[in-house]
Design a protein around this motif. Sequence first.
Motif, short mmCIF file in Angstrom:
data_model
loop_
_atom_site.label_atom_id
_atom_site.label_comp_id
_atom_site.label_asym_id
_atom_site.label_seq_id
_atom_site.Cartn_x
_atom_site.Cartn_y
_atom_site.Cartn_z
N ILE A 107 0.74 -0.96 0.21
CA ILE A 107 0.13 -0.09 -0.01
C ILE A 107 1.05 1.26 -0.13
O ILE A 107 0.51 2.14 -0.70
N MET A 129 -9.35 2.74 -1.29
CA MET A 129 -8.80 1.68 -1.00
C MET A 129 -8.93 0.40 -1.76
O MET A 129 -8.07 -0.39 -2.49
N VAL A 133 -6.33 1.71 -4.55
CA VAL A 133 -5.23 1.39 -3.98
C VAL A 133 -4.65 -0.29 -3.96
O VAL A 133 -3.69 -0.72 -4.10
N LEU A 134 -5.70 -0.99 -3.12
CA LEU A 134 -5.20 -2.34 -3.06
C LEU A 134 -5.00 -3.30 -4.19
O LEU A 134 -4.19 -4.10 -4.07
N ALA A 137 -1.56 -2.49 -4.90
CA ALA A 137 -0.75 -2.96 -3.85
C ALA A 137 -0.62 -4.44 -4.05
O ALA A 137 0.79 -4.98 -3.88
#
Length: 215
Positions: A107, A129, A133-134, A137
């Motif tokens: 992250i 997220m 983002v996730l 990541a």
Amino acid sequence: MWTLFQSHANEFISGFGWTILSSIIALAGSLVLGTVFALMEVVPNRLTNIIAKIYIEIVRNIPLLVITMFFYVVVARVWHLNGFAAGTIGLTLYTSAFIAETVRAGINSVDKGQLEGALSNGLSWWESMRYVVLPQAFRLVIPPLGNQFISLIKNSSILAFVAGMDLMYQANMLSQATFDTFGPYIIVGILYLILTMPLSYYMQYLEKHLAQGGA
């Protein structure tokens, strides 16, 4: 050694199956739990950050055997847990702490502009997220996650200490029954290699593929 395997094939196959089942359950559980604690580490809430860090630091610094025995001896007095359940829970919690740190690193490796852009477009922090983002990541941390999963499979031998019916437990029982201190463990070692080697080679391939910009 082949004769030993043929004579006790049911025991080895049973242990192999229990090892796979425990590994799959622990893999899924630790991935979910680890991701949750990774998010708790980076969420803009200091209390949540502290709770996550305390959990991760405590679990990472306690031996897996101690965690497993805690569930097998202490928790089992309140809730009935057999060796398989106690070992799998211990394995899940222990691995989740390491996965949490791996996912958190992923992250933090994603450009902060990705989160800021998602927030500016009206997404909440959690939505940003989840959708922005996730996914990035996880792509970054696939190789180290793979290493954690390989370690998880090997660590599943902890079930042998709590009569978890896994490969190591079967090897211990057969060694005592046949007075053979060599054969059962060689066979079990080979069976562990059958589980871990393909995954190891696949993770090496995947790491090279991602390094070359593959999807």
